[in-house]
Structure formats: C-alpha cells, structure tokens
Scaffold this motif. Structure first.
Motif, short mmCIF file in Angstrom:
data_model
loop_
_atom_site.label_atom_id
_atom_site.label_comp_id
_atom_site.label_asym_id
_atom_site.label_seq_id
_atom_site.Cartn_x
_atom_site.Cartn_y
_atom_site.Cartn_z
N ASN A 1 9.26 32.82 69.42
CA ASN A 1 7.79 32.75 69.45
C ASN A 1 7.20 32.76 68.04
OD1 ASN A 1 7.11 32.62 72.26
ND2 ASN A 1 7.75 34.75 72.48
N LEU A 2 7.74 33.61 67.18
CA LEU A 2 7.24 33.69 65.81
C LEU A 2 7.47 32.39 65.05
CD1 LEU A 2 6.00 35.23 63.46
CD2 LEU A 2 8.26 36.24 63.01
N ILE A 3 8.67 31.81 65.17
CA ILE A 3 8.95 30.54 64.50
C ILE A 3 8.02 29.45 65.02
CG2 ILE A 3 10.68 28.75 64.08
CD1 ILE A 3 12.83 30.93 64.38
N PHE B 1 21.27 41.77 67.77
CA PHE B 1 20.06 40.95 67.69
C PHE B 1 20.42 39.46 67.79
CE2 PHE B 1 17.43 38.42 64.69
CZ PHE B 1 16.23 38.44 65.39
N LYS B 2 21.44 39.07 67.08
CA LYS B 2 21.90 37.67 67.09
C LYS B 2 22.28 37.22 68.51
CE LYS B 2 25.94 35.14 65.39
NZ LYS B 2 27.15 35.25 64.53
N ASN B 3 23.01 38.06 69.22
CA ASN B 3 23.42 37.72 70.59
C ASN B 3 22.24 37.67 71.54
OD1 ASN B 3 26.12 37.53 69.81
ND2 ASN B 3 26.53 39.69 70.27
N SER B 4 21.22 38.50 71.26
CA SER B 4 20.05 38.54 72.15
C SER B 4 19.27 37.23 72.11
CB SER B 4 19.14 39.70 71.78
OG SER B 4 18.42 39.44 70.58
N ILE B 5 19.33 36.53 70.98
CA ILE B 5 18.59 35.27 70.85
C ILE B 5 19.12 34.23 71.83
CG2 ILE B 5 18.00 33.37 69.27
CD1 ILE B 5 18.30 35.41 66.98
N ILE B 6 20.42 34.25 72.02
CA ILE B 6 21.05 33.28 72.93
C ILE B 6 20.79 33.64 74.40
CG2 ILE B 6 23.27 32.31 73.65
CD1 ILE B 6 24.31 32.88 70.83
N LYS B 7 20.76 34.95 74.67
CA LYS B 7 20.72 35.40 76.07
C LYS B 7 19.33 35.66 76.62
CE LYS B 7 25.25 37.61 75.51
NZ LYS B 7 25.99 38.90 75.51
N THR B 8 18.32 35.80 75.73
CA THR B 8 16.99 36.23 76.17
C THR B 8 16.02 35.06 76.22
OG1 THR B 8 17.38 38.36 75.10
CG2 THR B 8 15.10 37.84 75.72
N ASN B 9 15.34 34.91 77.32
CA ASN B 9 14.25 33.95 77.41
C ASN B 9 12.99 34.55 76.80
OD1 ASN B 9 15.66 31.87 78.78
ND2 ASN B 9 15.42 32.97 80.73
N ASN B 10 12.14 33.70 76.27
CA ASN B 10 10.89 34.15 75.64
C ASN B 10 11.16 35.17 74.55
OD1 ASN B 10 8.08 34.03 75.35
ND2 ASN B 10 7.78 35.83 76.65
N TYR C 1 8.49 25.24 70.95
CA TYR C 1 9.28 26.40 71.39
C TYR C 1 10.65 25.97 71.93
CZ TYR C 1 10.74 30.66 73.74
OH TYR C 1 11.46 31.76 74.13
N LYS C 2 10.67 24.99 72.84
CA LYS C 2 11.92 24.57 73.46
C LYS C 2 12.87 23.97 72.43
CE LYS C 2 14.17 24.52 77.30
NZ LYS C 2 14.46 25.78 78.02
N GLU C 3 12.31 23.21 71.51
CA GLU C 3 13.14 22.60 70.47
C GLU C 3 13.75 23.68 69.56
OE1 GLU C 3 12.69 19.24 66.91
OE2 GLU C 3 11.04 19.63 68.30
N ILE C 4 12.96 24.68 69.21
CA ILE C 4 13.46 25.79 68.39
C ILE C 4 14.52 26.58 69.14
CG2 ILE C 4 12.81 27.96 67.25
CD1 ILE C 4 9.98 26.66 66.89
N GLN C 5 14.26 26.84 70.42
CA GLN C 5 15.22 27.57 71.24
C GLN C 5 16.55 26.84 71.32
OE1 GLN C 5 14.47 27.73 75.53
NE2 GLN C 5 14.93 29.93 75.51
N ASN C 6 16.52 25.54 71.54
CA ASN C 6 17.75 24.75 71.62
C ASN C 6 18.48 24.73 70.29
OD1 ASN C 6 17.28 24.15 74.30
ND2 ASN C 6 16.28 22.19 73.88
N PHE C 7 17.71 24.60 69.21
CA PHE C 7 18.33 24.56 67.88
C PHE C 7 19.05 25.87 67.58
CE2 PHE C 7 18.07 25.60 63.34
CZ PHE C 7 18.87 24.59 62.83
N LEU C 8 18.38 27.00 67.83
CA LEU C 8 19.00 28.31 67.56
C LEU C 8 20.21 28.54 68.45
CD1 LEU C 8 15.90 30.63 67.00
CD2 LEU C 8 17.60 29.93 65.31
#
Length: 425
Positions: free
Chosen positions: A246-248, A232-241, A22-29
């Motif tokens: 989670n899906l990825i 939606f794109k901006n929400s990925i950067i700003k939203t935790n969890n 999860y953390k690795e995916i979050q950082n990558f995105l």
C-alpha cells in the motif's frame, strides 16, 4: 509490519487518483522474493540481488560474529572508516543509545579530560586527525570498510595509519572476497577480515558484516533483528493487502500527481537513516524519468510547495493532528521504526527503492538501480596511477612521477581553517 500515517489532505488526493499499481507492485514483489521463479528481472540483474537473501545468510554467521564481539570487549574504542555507504551503514544499525543530537554520547575522558567517543565513524572526505580521537592505540580497533577496496580516501587513511606500530596490529577489514582491500589486509596480517556475501551492491549491504558488526558490538541483538526481517519478508508473499505494498502504491500515486520531492525529517537531524535513505533515493531512483528528489530542509520554508511531501522518520515533535493543524498538508509519518523494528524498516526501504525503480520505469528494465558507473570509473582511473591523497593535516600536493601522464587532476580539500581556505582559493 510497516506502520505509517498519511496527512488527511494528501491521503484524500492520492485516494482520488485513478493511478493504481497495487496489483503490479504485489506481483513484482512476489516474483522478486521468489528467486527460483527466474523472472527476467532476476536473470538480468542476478549479480546485484544478493541482498534479498542476505538476512538468511547472515543469520548463519551469528556464532562467528558473537565470538568476535566477545574478543572485542577488551578494547575501549571502535573506529569505522569508509566512503559513502561504507561510512553510513556501520552507524545505521547502531544501538539507539549511542546516537543523539550530538551524534555520539557514550565514551570517556582521557588524562587531559578531552572527550573520547567509544564509537567513531569517519567518512573519507572528513578533515580529521585521529590523534584527536584515539585515546590509547593499543585499546582501539580500526575497521576499514570498502566493498572494492579502491576508494582513494579510505586507502589514503589506511596507508597513513600503517606507519603507526601500536595501531597497525588492530586493523580489521570489511570487504568483498578478492577485493583490493582483501588482498592488502591479507598481505599485511590484519587482525580480522570479514568477507561479505557476493552480489550485494554497497548501499544495499546493511544486512552484511558492513552493518552488523558495529551493531553487535554496540549491543544490538542482531539474531533477533534478522529473524524479524525474515518474518517480515515472508509476510509480504503470504499477506493480502500488505501495508508495504500500500505504501509503495501511494508513492507511485505521488509521482503521478507530480509530487516528486521528498523532504526527509527526523527529530534528530544527524539521524543516520536520513543520510542512508537520501543516498538510496538519489543514487538509485534519480536515473529514472519519473524520479524522486530527496531533501532535508526546514519545514517552514516548504509549507506552500505542492510538489513536496514531508516524510518523518522519527516523529517526537509532530502528531498527525499537529501536522494537519500546522498546514503541513503533504506529510507521511513512519512510526515505530526504532530499536527492534529498525531492521524491518531498512529492508522495507530496499524493497521500496527496488520496486519504484522497476514499476516507474517506462520501459521495464530500462536502467540498473544498483550500480554507480561513474564512481566505479573514477576508482579504476585512480587505481591505474596508484595515487594517494596528501596528508589532510599537511596540505601538501602529492609529488609523483605518474602525475605528468595524467590528462587532468582535481583537488577536493575539506577544512574548517579559514586561513587555509583563502590560501587554496
């Protein structure tokens, strides 16, 4: 947001997995969606990442698209011709009312009471006589869609139609600036040439003229769609969890559990989303050692397979409870992905494919998920010899002085005529 449900058995299996990225995916995105950071991924693949900001770019083109749509109202039919993604994407964003189990439901009857569809999408490999489709040449717009303009099938259909005066004045090109199609369209005075923004791989070009022109003509509010994608794109950067991350992560856990076949399902078996996602998975992820294999198969045949997950795109047939009762224990339902949410779904798929291609690669930037080198090689070889396919209706082999210089020739013939099949066997 991405709304999905996971069957009870599968969720329990994945939640128990110690594999967690999860953390690795979050950082990558976060880094992927912040191009100014100039991470190695950006630097090495900078010529393929134009799709990340294509919604913002196309939002600035809304007035021009709307002007074209207003002009197009004087036409009865719209025919889109392309190969691969160039044939799939113009249909992908089409307004839902135009698509059902019979593919195209809206249209009209000609003088002979034959049905003529308002929208028609032709893959260059299809055996089609356009005379059976077009009602009035002067009231029909024909769109040739090709990123490079080198697809031999599209070029062949275009050359054949150039000889029909009533239709050749109604040609539209959707391509890249400076491509073979761009130059041909310019020299032959096409009615309109739409040049897509640069550095966008063909199958990632839904949010360019390739996907948006047909959508706008069909009545989709593309301005609203693009704004929802950007939100939606901006929400990925700003939203935790975030639900997408989670899906990825769940998909990554699936691969770790040796569940590496995805069965793509929709209540509409001709749903263009099935074709596009299947292409995205097979052409982008199949290069990876930890690959996914896409299928579109009968559920009953796959009930007892532990290496398969069923993914429902448009689920009018099964609820999550019914899926559990039917013992389709490895299933994911993607909810609320139609109409105004379709754009978010498409952008999410692009992010999923890109993330998995990087996260699941054992050596980081091990391969390029955006290219198709063998396809490009074939197009370039065809181009060197200026070869066009024979008429699909005449079944004649091409005669050319160039043929004797070729090392080999292959013929791919598509026909529903059984006599012709036997003749060419």
């Amino acid at each position: 947001m991405i709304n999905y449900e996971i069957s009870e058995h599968l969720k329990k299996q994945l939640d128990n997995s110690k594999h967690d990225k999860y953390k690795e995916i979050q950082n990558f995105l976060y880094e992927l969606l912040n191009p100014h950071k100039k991470i190695p991924y950006h630097l090495e693949l900078q010529n393929f990442l134009g799709w990340i900001d294509s919604p913002e770019f196309m939002l600035r083109q809304i007035k021009g698209i709307n002007d074209f749509v207003n002009k197009s109202k004087s036409y009865d039919q719209f025919i889109f011709i392309g190969m691969g993604a160039s044939a799939i994407l113009p249909e992908l964003l089409l307004k839902e009312q135009w698509i059902n189990n019979e593919k195209i439901i809206e249209g009209f009857r000609d003088n002979k009471q034959s049905f003529k569809p308002k929208f028609y999408f032709i893959d260059g490999t299809q055996d089609r006589d356009l005379n059976d489709v077009i009602n009035n040449y002067k009231k029909t717009l024909i769109f040739f869609v090709s990123k490079s303009g080198k697809s031999i099938e599209t070029k062949t259909i275009m050359q054949n139609l150039m000889n029909i005066p009533d239709i050749s004045n109604n040609f539209i090109a959707i391509t890249d600036y400076g491509s073979d199609l761009y130059n041909f369209a310019k020299s032959n005075n096409f009615q309109e040439i739409f040049c897509n923004p640069p550095y966008i791989p063909g199958r990632f070009s839904a949010f360019t003229y390739t996907g948006l022109i047909s959508a706008a003509i069909s009545g989709v509010n593309i301005e609203k769609m693009l704004k929802s994608v950007i939100k939606f794109k901006n929400s990925i950067i700003k939203t935790n969890n975030h639900s997408l991350i989670n899906l990825i992560n769940y998909l990554s856990k699936m691969l770790d559990c040796k569940i590496d076949i995805v069965n793509l399902l929709s209540s509409n078996e001709k749903d263009p989303k099935l074709l596009w996602v299947q292409q995205m998975i097979s052409e982008s992820l199949a290069k990876n050692n930890r690959y996914l294999i896409p299928l579109n198969s009968d559920l009953k045949k796959l009930k007892n397979r532990h290496d398969i997950v069923n993914i429902f795109f448009k689920n009018n047939k099964y609820s999550l409870a019914e899926i559990n009762n039917e013992k389709l224990t490895q299933s994911i339902i993607l909810n609320n992905i139609e109409n105004e949410n379709l754009g978010v779904f498409i952008y999410a798929i692009q992010l999923i494919i890109t993330s998995l291609s990087f996260i699941e690669s054992q050596k980081g930037l091990e391969f390029n998920p955006f290219t198709q080198p063998n396809v490009e090689l074939a197009k370039n070889e065809y181009g060197k010899h200026n070869i066009l396919l024979p008429s699909l209706n005449e079944f004649q082999l091409p005669v050319s002085s160039n043929i004797k210089n070729l090392k080999y020739i292959s013929f791919l013939i598509f026909t529903e005529n059984d006599n012709k099949k036997k003749e060419f066997d």
